[in-house]
Design a protein around this motif. Structure first.
Motif, PDB file in Angstrom:
ATOM      1  N   THR A 128       0.826  -1.193   0.000  1.00 51.17           N
ATOM      2  CA  THR A 128       0.000   0.000   0.000  1.00 51.17           C
ATOM      3  C   THR A 128       0.862   1.244   0.000  1.00 51.17           C
ATOM      4  O   THR A 128       0.634   2.196  -0.743  1.00 51.17           O
ATOM      5  N   ALA A 129       1.903   1.249   0.856  1.00 50.86           N
ATOM      6  CA  ALA A 129       2.799   2.408   0.930  1.00 50.86           C
ATOM      7  C   ALA A 129       3.515   2.622  -0.391  1.00 50.86           C
ATOM      8  O   ALA A 129       3.635   3.743  -0.885  1.00 50.86           O
ATOM      9  N   ALA A 130       4.023   1.533  -0.986  1.00 54.55           N
ATOM     10  CA  ALA A 130       4.760   1.647  -2.243  1.00 54.55           C
ATOM     11  C   ALA A 130       3.854   2.104  -3.370  1.00 54.55           C
ATOM     12  O   ALA A 130       4.251   2.893  -4.221  1.00 54.55           O
ATOM     13  N   ALA A 131       2.611   1.607  -3.392  1.00 50.46           N
ATOM     14  CA  ALA A 131       1.699   1.929  -4.491  1.00 50.46           C
ATOM     15  C   ALA A 131       1.245   3.382  -4.444  1.00 50.46           C
ATOM     16  O   ALA A 131       0.969   3.987  -5.471  1.00 50.46           O
ATOM     17  N   SER A 132       1.147   3.981  -3.237  1.00 49.08           N
ATOM     18  CA  SER A 132       0.640   5.337  -3.118  1.00 49.08           C
ATOM     19  C   SER A 132       1.744   6.383  -3.097  1.00 49.08           C
ATOM     20  O   SER A 132       1.468   7.572  -3.123  1.00 49.08           O
ATOM     21  N   ALA A 133       3.001   5.963  -3.039  1.00 46.44           N
ATOM     22  CA  ALA A 133       4.116   6.904  -2.935  1.00 46.44           C
ATOM     23  C   ALA A 133       4.239   7.750  -4.193  1.00 46.44           C
ATOM     24  O   ALA A 133       3.951   7.296  -5.293  1.00 46.44           O
ATOM     25  N   LYS A 134       4.682   8.993  -4.012  1.00 43.61           N
ATOM     26  CA  LYS A 134       4.804   9.905  -5.138  1.00 43.61           C
ATOM     27  C   LYS A 134       6.243  10.286  -5.448  1.00 43.61           C
ATOM     28  O   LYS A 134       6.523  10.839  -6.499  1.00 43.61           O
ATOM     29  N   ILE A 135       7.168  10.049  -4.532  1.00 44.27           N
ATOM     30  CA  ILE A 135       8.554  10.427  -4.745  1.00 44.27           C
ATOM     31  C   ILE A 135       9.435   9.180  -4.726  1.00 44.27           C
ATOM     32  O   ILE A 135       9.289   8.332  -3.842  1.00 44.27           O
ATOM     33  N   ILE A 136      10.302   9.060  -5.715  1.00 39.31           N
ATOM     34  CA  ILE A 136      11.310   8.011  -5.725  1.00 39.31           C
ATOM     35  C   ILE A 136      12.678   8.674  -5.630  1.00 39.31           C
ATOM     36  O   ILE A 136      12.863   9.803  -6.097  1.00 39.31           O
ATOM     37  N   PHE A 137      13.633   7.974  -5.028  1.00 43.46           N
ATOM     38  CA  PHE A 137      14.983   8.515  -4.919  1.00 43.46           C
ATOM     39  C   PHE A 137      15.954   7.378  -4.663  1.00 43.46           C
ATOM     40  O   PHE A 137      15.552   6.241  -4.360  1.00 43.46           O
ATOM     41  N   SER A 138      17.243   7.665  -4.796  1.00 43.58           N
ATOM     42  CA  SER A 138      18.271   6.677  -4.502  1.00 43.58           C
ATOM     43  C   SER A 138      19.088   7.151  -3.311  1.00 43.58           C
ATOM     44  O   SER A 138      19.186   8.357  -3.047  1.00 43.58           O
ATOM     45  N   ASN A 139      19.671   6.200  -2.602  1.00 45.04           N
ATOM     46  CA  ASN A 139      20.495   6.528  -1.444  1.00 45.04           C
ATOM     47  C   ASN A 139      21.557   5.454  -1.296  1.00 45.04           C
ATOM     48  O   ASN A 139      21.294   4.260  -1.508  1.00 45.04           O
ATOM     49  N   SER A 140      22.768   5.875  -0.970  1.00 46.63           N
ATOM     50  CA  SER A 140      23.897   4.944  -0.837  1.00 46.63           C
ATOM     51  C   SER A 140      24.180   4.683   0.630  1.00 46.63           C
ATOM     52  O   SER A 140      24.358   5.623   1.414  1.00 46.63           O
ATOM     53  N   GLN A 141      24.221   3.407   0.987  1.00 41.40           N
ATOM     54  CA  GLN A 141      24.577   2.994   2.339  1.00 41.40           C
ATOM     55  C   GLN A 141      25.427   1.739   2.247  1.00 41.40           C
ATOM     56  O   GLN A 141      25.128   0.836   1.465  1.00 41.40           O
ATOM     57  N   ASN A 142      26.489   1.709   3.044  1.00 38.20           N
ATOM     58  CA  ASN A 142      27.363   0.531   3.090  1.00 38.20           C
ATOM     59  C   ASN A 142      27.899   0.162   1.713  1.00 38.20           C
ATOM     60  O   ASN A 142      28.015  -1.014   1.363  1.00 38.20           O
ATOM     61  N   GLY A 143      28.203   1.180   0.895  1.00 39.13           N
ATOM     62  CA  GLY A 143      28.809   0.937  -0.402  1.00 39.13           C
ATOM     63  C   GLY A 143      27.857   0.491  -1.485  1.00 39.13           C
ATOM     64  O   GLY A 143      28.285   0.157  -2.589  1.00 39.13           O
ATOM     65  N   ASN A 144      26.533   0.496  -1.213  1.00 44.94           N
ATOM     66  CA  ASN A 144      25.568   0.058  -2.212  1.00 44.94           C
ATOM     67  C   ASN A 144      24.482   1.111  -2.365  1.00 44.94           C
ATOM     68  O   ASN A 144      23.987   1.666  -1.387  1.00 44.94           O
ATOM     69  N   SER A 145      24.107   1.413  -3.604  1.00 44.25           N
ATOM     70  CA  SER A 145      23.047   2.374  -3.871  1.00 44.25           C
ATOM     71  C   SER A 145      21.739   1.633  -4.097  1.00 44.25           C
ATOM     72  O   SER A 145      21.666   0.712  -4.917  1.00 44.25           O
ATOM     73  N   ASP A 146      20.706   2.019  -3.358  1.00 44.27           N
ATOM     74  CA  ASP A 146      19.387   1.410  -3.504  1.00 44.27           C
ATOM     75  C   ASP A 146      18.337   2.468  -3.758  1.00 44.27           C
ATOM     76  O   ASP A 146      18.569   3.665  -3.578  1.00 44.27           O
ATOM     77  N   ILE A 147      17.154   2.022  -4.176  1.00 46.89           N
ATOM     78  CA  ILE A 147      16.060   2.918  -4.540  1.00 46.89           C
ATOM     79  C   ILE A 147      14.966   2.844  -3.478  1.00 46.89           C
ATOM     80  O   ILE A 147      14.645   1.769  -2.965  1.00 46.89           O
ATOM     81  N   TYR A 148      14.386   4.009  -3.186  1.00 45.76           N
ATOM     82  CA  TYR A 148      13.370   4.144  -2.151  1.00 45.76           C
ATOM     83  C   TYR A 148      12.163   4.895  -2.721  1.00 45.76           C
ATOM     84  O   TYR A 148      12.285   5.633  -3.704  1.00 45.76           O
ATOM     85  N   VAL A 149      11.016   4.739  -2.056  1.00 51.59           N
ATOM     86  CA  VAL A 149       9.826   5.529  -2.368  1.00 51.59           C
ATOM     87  C   VAL A 149       9.346   6.185  -1.087  1.00 51.59           C
ATOM     88  O   VAL A 149       9.607   5.695   0.016  1.00 51.59           O
ATOM     89  N   MET A 150       8.639   7.321  -1.224  1.00 52.32           N
ATOM     90  CA  MET A 150       8.083   8.000  -0.056  1.00 52.32           C
ATOM     91  C   MET A 150       6.949   8.914  -0.495  1.00 52.32           C
ATOM     92  O   MET A 150       6.748   9.169  -1.690  1.00 52.32           O
TER      93      MET A 150
END
Length: 319
Positions: free
Chosen positions: A15-37
């Motif tokens: 539900t949270a992922a489906a309704s999110a309007k902003i996507i972004f990337s963030n690097s932690q521990n040497g790996n870049s991943d994608i998030y929604v909010m």
């Protein structure tokens, strides 16, 4: 009870992922991943994870998918990054391009049927997702770019001079009629104009203008057909990573870091919302390459995808 808890967690996640309007990337521990909010920075959900990095996410034209760049090579091999498409919850990742080497940037056409990409050693390549046909649009060295909402033009950062001044150029979508849209200004010194984003109505351009040596950056909105320009009231020591339109042209979504803290590690990049009418700045979270999607998006669905390879790739590099 355990099954019920898991089921409720999955419902909340999707539900949270489906309704999110902003996507972004963030690097932690040497790996870049994608998030929604959400628009206000709430309900942050990570939707990709190791073993592969993912960055430069973009919403598909209909807002139902997320396109992004993913590096699928083990760390002991040459880099090999391609464009993927996935659901907003991170599932069903599909590989759209099949290139050896490193992709600088990409974007989908407004109808979702083509992908435009650039690599370090070539200009812009247009790929038809139905037929796989490839067309060279620009031979110049190109950084970022964006497609006009009507699909007729492409704005791009001309990097022909490599580390010298960079300006914005516009070209017809078939590669014709290349022309400079911003010009060098000797009085301002060497500037780099980056991160162009066409407004949804096609009448304005949002971009940044930076003097990297002095650590000064400006966030600019300019009309396409004349020189009417607005400089946003954003601190000029905030070095931009990305900009995007938000709230139906009423706000700007941007990610940046403080030039005065550039030597600190890890480098902290923050995502902010800027209200154009009031000048109010709201920090949403840490991260980069943030993109916003409207409820009123195109109803065209991307078509003609390449076969899904995510399962095979994940198994190959996680065993």
């Amino acid at each position: 009870m355990r099954i019920l808890q898991i089921t409720l967690s999955l419902i909340l996640f999707f539900t949270a992922a489906a309704s999110a309007k902003i996507i972004f990337s963030n690097s932690q521990n040497g790996n870049s991943d994608i998030y929604v909010m959400e628009d206000d920075g709430s309900n942050i959900t990570q939707i990709t994870e190791k073993p592969f990095s993912g960055w430069r996410p973009r919403w598909s034209p209909n807002g139902k998918k997320i396109a992004f760049i993913r590096d699928t090579t083990p760390f002991d091999l040459p880099r090999n990054a391609n464009v993927f498409l996935m659901n907003p919850d991170g599932t069903n990742a599909q590989q759209l391009t099949d290139y050896d080497g490193y992709i600088r940037d990409f974007c989908l056409s407004p109808d979702g049927k083509k992908v435009l990409l650039s690599k370090a050693t070539i200009g812009m390549i247009l790929i038809d997702l139905d037929s796989g046909e490839r067309q060279e649009i620009i031979r110049s060295h190109v950084l970022q770019f964006d497609w006009s909402p009507d699909g007729k033009q492409i704005v791009y950062v001309n990097d022909d001079h490599w580390f010298d001044e960079k300006n914005l150029w516009i070209v017809d979508a078939n590669g014709d009629n290349q022309r400079a849209w911003t010009q060098p200004d000797p009085e301002k010194g060497v500037l780099n104009r980056l991160h162009p984003r066409w407004s949804p109505d096609g009448k304005q351009m949002l971009y940044t203008e930076s003097d990297w040596n002095a650590g000064i950056s400006r966030y600019i909105i300019r009309n396409i057909d004349d020189d009417n320009t607005q400089i946003l009231e954003i601190p000029d020591n905030w070095v931009p990573f990305s900009v995007d339109w938000m709230d139906e042209n009423r706000s700007v979504l941007f990610s940046a870091y403080d030039f005065n803290k550039r030597e600190e590690r890890p480098l902290v990049v923050e995502i902010h919302k800027y209200d154009i009418s009031s000048g109010e700045i709201t920090q949403l979270t840490n991260g980069s390459h943030a993109r916003w999607v409207s409820d009123d998006v195109l109803s065209v669905s991307p078509a003609g995808k390449h076969p899904v390879r995510w399962g095979e790739l994940k198994k190959a590099y996680s065993d």
